[in-house]
Design an enzyme around this catalytic site. Structure first.
Site, PDB file in Angstrom:
ATOM      1  CB  ILE A  90      -0.977   0.039   1.196  1.00 13.73           C
ATOM      2  CG1 ILE A  90      -0.227  -0.159   2.512  1.00 13.73           C
ATOM      3  CG2 ILE A  90      -2.071  -0.989   1.028  1.00 13.73           C
ATOM      4  CD1 ILE A  90      -1.129  -0.083   3.747  1.00 13.73           C
ATOM      5  N   GLY A  91       2.152   1.158  -0.067  1.00 16.06           N
ATOM      6  CA  GLY A  91       2.945   2.372  -0.145  1.00 16.06           C
ATOM      7  C   GLY A  91       4.403   2.123   0.153  1.00 16.06           C
ATOM      8  N   GLY A  93       8.283   4.431   1.201  1.00 18.82           N
ATOM      9  CA  GLY A  93       8.933   5.691   1.537  1.00 18.82           C
ATOM     10  C   GLY A  93      10.344   5.433   2.014  1.00 18.82           C
ATOM     11  CG  MET A  95      11.653   6.584   7.813  1.00 18.90           C
ATOM     12  SD  MET A  95      13.233   5.983   8.435  1.00 18.90           S
ATOM     13  CE  MET A  95      12.674   4.831   9.670  1.00 18.90           C
ATOM     14  CE  LYS A 113       6.328   3.153   8.036  1.00 18.65           C
ATOM     15  NZ  LYS A 113       6.517   4.539   8.573  1.00 18.65           N
ATOM     16  CG  ASP A 206       8.952  14.290   9.816  1.00 18.60           C
ATOM     17  OD1 ASP A 206       9.142  15.444   9.390  1.00 18.60           O
ATOM     18  OD2 ASP A 206       8.617  13.343   9.084  1.00 18.60           O
TER      19      ASP A 206
END
Length: 262
Positions: A90-91, A93, A95, A113, A206
């Site tokens: 689903i994505g 990045g 990280m 993740k 962040d």
């Protein structure tokens, strides 16, 4: 493709980068031990690498990004990491990679993740991250993303969290002006989340519109507590702040109705 296989690709890739150009083919022949599929994947990563001298080449983008670019990340679909069975990517990045998964033990959906090895290979850094991550798991606040666990499976480190329906504040702002009443409501909920975290000794590092999730029922969720510290330590001391922020890129899935991993 299993996490162990992805790890082997990454290890051979980095080792190949250290070889003299004339020695790469011979090195790959020995390292891949006749596994042609493995060799093709490593060669694809080597071919896609950026020109030498780019910090992003071996750090922020990293081999995990190249695996994604070569369409290999989707091969984790159907695999089980820990007690989470991956059903969809689903994505991605800086990280890590984000997946929709099912907790086969608890019988619930979760966002998974996977953290790149460049952020977890240093034992001391990883230990500090895990200490803070455990504090994040202990947070119990309606405006903070619920993290189920910080886990490891065959050297693959992951973070499992609740799935959230909705859109990021960044996506909402892109759709047009927000009414003052909604702005105040979002600000109050975000401030409440940050205050609770600060009381527990946790600093987000962040906070930005991409880390603020708006649910359809009006609840606001702040994402990625504690994760930024791991990337923060990856940035060289001389790196400008704006460049360092590239290292705390979070999972982003375009469009409304997004399911967002933490």
């Amino acid at each position: 493709m299993t996490p162990a296989q992805l790890q082997k690709i990454e290890q051979i890739f980095y080792a190949a980068l250290e070889q003299e150009p004339d020695d790469v083919a011979r090195f790959l022949e020995a390292a891949c031990e006749g596994d042609e599929l493995l060799r093709r994947k490593v060669e694809a990563l080597l071919a896609s690498r950026q020109p030498a001298g780019s910090f992003i080449e071996t750090s922020a983008a990293g081999v995990a990004t190249r695996i994604i670019q070569n369409g290999q990340a989707d091969s984790l679909v159907g695999e089980t990491i820990g007690h989470y069975k991956i059903s969809k990517r689903i994505g991605s990045g800086g990280m890590g990679e984000g997946y929709l998964a099912t907790d086969v033990t608890a019988g619930r959906k979760a966002a998974l993740k996977l953290l790149p090895m460049r952020f977890t290979g240093d034992a001391n850094r990883l230990k500090r991250f895990q200490q803070e991550a455990r504090a994040v798991v202990a947070l119990n606040h309606p405006n903070i993303l619920t993290v189920y666990e910080i886990g490891e499976d065959h050297s693959t480190h992951y973070i499992a969290s609740e799935m959230i329906e909705g859109e990021t504040l960044r996506q909402r702002l892109a759709r047009g002006r927000i009414e003052l009443s909604e702005v105040v409501d979002v600000a109050i909920q975000v401030a409440s989340a940050l205050a609770a975290a600060h009381e527990a000794g946790i600093v987000h590092r962040d906070i930005n519109p991409g880390n603020i999730m708006l649910r359809p029922d009006g609840y606001v969720k702040v994402l990625d507590f504690g994760i930024a510290k791991l990337a923060e330590q990856e940035a060289p001391a001389a790196m400008p702040k704006d460049e360092a922020l590239l290292l705390v890129e979070t999972i982003h899935v375009a469009g409304t109705g997004t399911r967002r991993p933490g």
